[in-house]
Design a protein around this motif. Structure first.
Motif, PDB file in Angstrom:
ATOM      1  N   ARG A 144       0.855  -1.191   0.000  1.00 23.24           N
ATOM      2  CA  ARG A 144       0.000   0.000   0.000  1.00 23.24           C
ATOM      3  C   ARG A 144       0.883   1.230   0.000  1.00 23.24           C
ATOM      4  O   ARG A 144       1.827   1.327   0.768  1.00 23.24           O
ATOM      5  N   LYS A 145       0.539   2.184  -0.840  1.00 21.36           N
ATOM      6  CA  LYS A 145       1.338   3.406  -0.938  1.00 21.36           C
ATOM      7  C   LYS A 145       0.738   4.557  -0.135  1.00 21.36           C
ATOM      8  O   LYS A 145       1.392   5.564   0.098  1.00 21.36           O
ATOM      9  N   SER A 146      -0.519   4.389   0.286  1.00 24.38           N
ATOM     10  CA  SER A 146      -1.137   5.433   1.103  1.00 24.38           C
ATOM     11  C   SER A 146      -2.167   4.797   2.032  1.00 24.38           C
ATOM     12  O   SER A 146      -2.681   3.710   1.764  1.00 24.38           O
ATOM     13  N   LEU A 147      -2.440   5.485   3.123  1.00 23.06           N
ATOM     14  CA  LEU A 147      -3.439   5.055   4.096  1.00 23.06           C
ATOM     15  C   LEU A 147      -4.055   6.323   4.674  1.00 23.06           C
ATOM     16  O   LEU A 147      -3.379   7.090   5.358  1.00 23.06           O
ATOM     17  N   THR A 154       6.073  -3.360   3.046  1.00 22.44           N
ATOM     18  CA  THR A 154       5.109  -2.334   3.448  1.00 22.44           C
ATOM     19  C   THR A 154       5.818  -0.981   3.369  1.00 22.44           C
ATOM     20  O   THR A 154       6.618  -0.650   4.246  1.00 22.44           O
ATOM     21  N   LEU A 192       4.785   1.997   3.805  1.00 20.30           N
ATOM     22  CA  LEU A 192       4.288   3.045   4.698  1.00 20.30           C
ATOM     23  C   LEU A 192       4.848   2.861   6.099  1.00 20.30           C
ATOM     24  O   LEU A 192       5.010   1.728   6.558  1.00 20.30           O
ATOM     25  N   SER A 193       5.092   3.929   6.793  1.00 21.34           N
ATOM     26  CA  SER A 193       5.367   3.856   8.225  1.00 21.34           C
ATOM     27  C   SER A 193       4.025   3.786   8.944  1.00 21.34           C
ATOM     28  O   SER A 193       3.068   4.465   8.563  1.00 21.34           O
ATOM     29  N   LEU A 194       3.945   2.928   9.950  1.00 28.02           N
ATOM     30  CA  LEU A 194       2.686   2.696  10.658  1.00 28.02           C
ATOM     31  C   LEU A 194       2.850   2.876  12.157  1.00 28.02           C
ATOM     32  O   LEU A 194       3.957   2.785  12.680  1.00 28.02           O
ATOM     33  N   LYS A 252       5.533   4.709  14.623  1.00 24.40           N
ATOM     34  CA  LYS A 252       6.376   5.107  13.486  1.00 24.40           C
ATOM     35  C   LYS A 252       7.347   4.005  13.068  1.00 24.40           C
ATOM     36  O   LYS A 252       8.563   4.179  13.086  1.00 24.40           O
ATOM     37  N   PRO A 272       9.493   1.584   7.342  1.00 25.30           N
ATOM     38  CA  PRO A 272       8.970   0.942   6.129  1.00 25.30           C
ATOM     39  C   PRO A 272       9.912  -0.148   5.604  1.00 25.30           C
ATOM     40  O   PRO A 272      11.136  -0.022   5.690  1.00 25.30           O
ATOM     41  N   ALA A 323      -1.873   4.797  10.131  1.00 24.64           N
ATOM     42  CA  ALA A 323      -0.767   5.600   9.597  1.00 24.64           C
ATOM     43  C   ALA A 323       0.121   6.094  10.730  1.00 24.64           C
ATOM     44  O   ALA A 323      -0.364   6.405  11.831  1.00 24.64           O
TER      45      ALA A 323
END
Length: 130
Positions: A42-45, A68, A70-72, A89, A92, A111
């Motif tokens: 996924r490139k955005s959330l 992944t 994205l940083s989550l 944070k 990725p 996110a």
């Protein structure tokens, strides 16, 4: 927190924080295949959206960020629906193992920065909406 009344795919949860309730739209990851895929590639959330990994029996969970981009923020939730641990944070695409810190029944991924932005803390209550 856990019940068998999930509508397939998506639903709402509310986190009761000291600053008030935060309502989020989540995708459910229930099957082994859904859990294995998670938020890979996924490139955005969008803010206030995420994925809720649900486990039938409480267990120690290990997550990682492989594939992944994205940083989550990861929220590890116990069988009573309380946030037990928060990993903020994440890095990725990392293969570093991220541990639940004990037995949990669910993991919520949002996110990066969500814990800080929404005032979500360890001990906050997570409620599934029907």
């Amino acid at each position: 927190m856990m019940s068998n009344a999930y509508s397939a795919g998506k639903g709402y949860i509310t986190i009761i924080t000291k600053d008030g309730p935060v309502k989020l739209l989540v995708e459910y990851a229930i099957t082994p295949a859904e859990k294995a895929k998670g938020l890979m590639h996924r490139k955005s959330l969008p803010k206030k959206q995420g994925m809720l990994f649900i486990y039938q029996k409480p267990r120690a969970i290990t997550m990682w960020m492989k594939n992944t981009p994205l940083s989550l923020d990861m929220f590890f939730i116990n069988h009573k629906g309380r946030i037990r641990r928060i990993e903020e944070k994440t890095e990725p695409n990392s293969t570093r193992q991220i541990h639940s810190g004990g037995r949990v029944s669910a993991v919520l991924e949002l996110a990066a920065g969500s814990a800080e932005d929404f005032g979500i803390s360890v001990g906050d209550q997570v409620i599934l909406q029907n």
